[in-house]
Design an enzyme around this catalytic site. Structure first.
Site, short mmCIF file in Angstrom:
data_model
loop_
_atom_site.label_atom_id
_atom_site.label_comp_id
_atom_site.label_asym_id
_atom_site.label_seq_id
_atom_site.Cartn_x
_atom_site.Cartn_y
_atom_site.Cartn_z
N LYS A 25 0.83 -1.21 0.00
CA LYS A 25 0.00 0.00 0.00
C LYS A 25 0.87 1.26 0.00
O LYS A 25 1.98 1.27 0.54
CB LYS A 25 -0.90 -0.04 1.24
N SER A 44 -9.31 1.85 2.78
CA SER A 44 -8.39 2.64 1.97
C SER A 44 -7.33 1.82 1.24
O SER A 44 -6.55 2.36 0.45
CB SER A 44 -7.69 3.68 2.86
N GLY A 74 -10.34 1.43 10.21
CA GLY A 74 -11.79 1.33 10.40
C GLY A 74 -12.39 0.27 9.50
O GLY A 74 -13.61 0.17 9.39
N GLY A 75 -11.52 -0.50 8.83
CA GLY A 75 -11.97 -1.53 7.90
C GLY A 75 -11.18 -1.55 6.62
O GLY A 75 -11.57 -2.19 5.64
N SER A 76 -10.04 -0.87 6.57
CA SER A 76 -9.33 -0.62 5.32
C SER A 76 -8.66 -1.82 4.68
O SER A 76 -8.24 -1.75 3.54
CB SER A 76 -8.30 0.50 5.50
#
Length: 604
Positions: free
Chosen positions: A164, A239, A261-263
């Site tokens: 990433k 993200s 938060g869930g990326s």
């Protein structure tokens, strides 16, 4: 903070005339002079803005050109290898699961060159379709030669991996989607990259992210919008969206993202992948920087995304090694616990289909029920579980934790940038002065309570003392959740995850829809996602009757966001207590195996 907002409003009301009177109290100001000064100030401000925008656009153009040149180099290197090795069958390499590919590389029935160039070629093709690669890492070709000289082959020997955007790689950018970061190169590899290289992996591309990382879309003003390879009308999640799109498109076999938060879990859900968010600090975060560092209420984790659970297991075995523990003493020296992962003892599994804050689409809840039945038939005990006080967690712990400063740090960064259109709905809310936020919240509370509570939460905390109190509330909630877990005598939890893939631009309009994933960042529990089925025509019909949790505008937007998803992946989420990644992966593997068997039966 309210008093700061009031101060800003006072500043804005302080006119040029007021400033002049303050500087020269005894002097009478000529109206013509005042008008000239005012016009001059306005002209100077506009000129500054114009120059600033031109500079930003020039930086964006330069960054896009460098990226294009890098991708050209990637394509040329791939073509050169193909010409020199016409008998190599890239399709065969690309079809191999990670575990099998790693075995063939270690036993030398496949060469690291053939594998690297097969994935470079595929990544280039996938990127042309969905715009998921931010930059090619040309050093991967030099690292390939170093790998061949190693006498000891690591668990990931010869495996090309993607990382990433903000996972640090020496002499490369970590932008977080911001123009201001385009001039700063990383001085050294992150600990994650160092350990990957030690284990024989070869990072070869850096993937795209949304501007700020604080959304689950995947678009920024520099490198543009990333699409979902399964449906170009949909986004890949975020993200870590570039990772999700690249792996789902076949351009990478193992990738690494981060999750606040869930990326990691949302791109896995949207793209039909397996993804693991470990406990914070189970894997090192050194060398991974975010747009806003220092947030303690919500834990960020780095973790893997891949096509299957076996790949995640191999990855965790490779990373949880002495070298990582030496490089980062803050990572607990806990090697992968094979005994826990391989155990066949029946599990006591808590389950729920809604968290009481955001009712997910019918297909996501169907996936939980079908998986529950499969697990029961396999001999496990399933117990209904209700996660406590999720609306409270969303507003008082998650949003106030992420935006404790009222969003001022993020807004300062965006003030030096061009705000991406997909992020504007979130940014517009942050820009509202706190006094007005609170007033709006009171007005809309009777008919839109969720937005009212979010507006109050976006005001942040008032003082350092209030921030400490907020941190203490997080600790108290974690204890409350664990107490309920123990009362139910659970080993693990099965629950829904947000999905299916959203239509483009919707994530920025529905920040609160991440309640299913953000909960386990606040709790700092390991959580993983496994695809189990796909959206059916029946699901689409049932969706037309969807009213949501409150029947408010957010529920209506969620319905529109997920429409038109027939055939797209549907996943479930598996959760364990902190530091029990092996148990989480064991449940994920069980779910994956049972779901595969069910699909095979249906196909007969």
């Amino acid at each position: 903070m309210q008093h700061q907002s009031g101060y800003r409003m006072q500043q804005e009301a302080f006119t040029v005339h007021d400033w002049l009177k303050w500087l020269w109290p005894e002097t009478e100001i000529d109206p013509c002079v005042l008008l000239a000064l005012t016009c001059g100030s306005a002209a100077a401000f506009l000129a500054y803005k114009c120059v600033s925008q031109k500079r930003i656009k020039k930086q964006i153009q330069d960054a896009q050109k460098k990226r294009h040149l890098g991708l050209e180099k990637m394509e040329k290197a791939t073509q050169k290898f193909k010409q020199q090795n016409p008998s190599e069958q890239a399709a065969n390499i690309l079809s191999l699961p990670l575990v099998e590919l790693a075995e063939k590389l270690r036993e030398e029935s496949l060469s690291p060159e053939s594998v690297l160039y097969a994935y470079m070629g595929k990544a280039f093709t996938v990127n042309q379709e969905v715009n998921c690669v931010r930059h090619f890492i040309p050093e991967c070709e030099q690292h390939l030669q170093k790998l061949k000289m190693q006498t000891k082959k690591g668990l990931l020997y010869g495996i090309p991996v993607s990382i990433k955007d903000h996972i640090g790689y020496k002499d490369h950018l970590s932008t977080c989607g911001f123009v201001a970061s385009l001039d700063v190169l990383e001085e050294e590899d992150s600990v994650l990259v160092k350990v990957l290289k030690r284990q024989g992996a070869n990072p070869f591309v850096i993937t795209n992210v949304p501007q700020s990382l604080m959304t689950y879309g995947c678009s920024n003003s520099i490198f543009g919008q990333t699409l979902n390879p399964l449906n170009h009308r949909k986004g890949p999640g975020g993200s870590s969206g570039g990772e999700g799109a690249l792996i789902a498109g076949g351009g990478s076999i193992l990738g690494f993202g981060t999750d606040t938060g869930g990326s990691i879990r949302l791109p896995s859900s949207f793209c039909g992948l397996c993804g693991l968010k470990p406990t914070g600090d189970r894997l090192s975060n050194i060398g991974i920087r975010g747009p806003v560092d220092g947030i303690l209420s919500v834990t960020t984790s780095v973790g893997p995304l891949a096509r299957d659970v076996d790949s995640l297991v191999l990855c965790m075995k490779a990373l949880l090694c002495d070298y990582m523990f030496q490089l980062d003493p803050l990572v607990p020296p806990m090697p992968f616990n094979e005994e826990v992962y391989m155990s066949t003892a029946p599990l006591r599994i808590g389950y729920y289909d809604t968290d009481g804050y955001f009712l997910l689409p019918p297909c996501m809840r169907r996936a939980v029920y079908e998986t529950r039945e499969l697990l029961q038939e396999a001999g496990h005990t399933l117990v209904h579980f209700t996660p406590p006080s999720v609306p409270y967690v969303m507003n008082e712990l998650f949003i106030k934790g992420i935006f404790a400063d009222g969003g001022s740090t993020l807004l300062a960064l965006l003030g030096k940038d061009i705000v991406d259109p997909s992020l504007k709905p979130q940014v517009n809310f942050l820009r509202i002065p706190n006094l007005i936020k609170k007033s709006l919240a009171k007005i809309i509370k009777p008919w839109f309570p969720r937005l009212a509570n979010q507006l109050n939460a976006l005001c942040g905390v008032r003082s350092v003392k209030s921030l400490w109190e907020q941190h203490d509330k997080v600790k108290a909630y974690r204890k409350k959740f664990v107490d309920e877990w123990r009362r139910c005598k659970l080993d693990v939890i099965l629950c829904p995850v947000l999905g299916p893939a959203f239509t483009l631009r919707y994530p920025g309009k529905l920040l609160a829809a991440v309640s299913s994933t953000m909960l386990y960042n606040v709790l700092n529990f390991p959580a993983g996602v496994v695809p189990v089925t796909t959206v059916t025509e029946d699901d689409e019909e049932v969706l037309q009757q969807y009213q949501g949790q409150y029947g408010d505008p957010w529920d209506k937007k969620l319905k529109k966001a997920v429409e038109g998803a027939v055939g797209l992946p549907v996943a479930v989420q598996c959760v364990a207590l902190p530091w029990q990644e092996e148990l989480c992966l064991r449940l994920m593997k069980e779910v994956e195996t049972l779901s595969c068997k069910r699909r095979e039966k249906k196909a007969l």
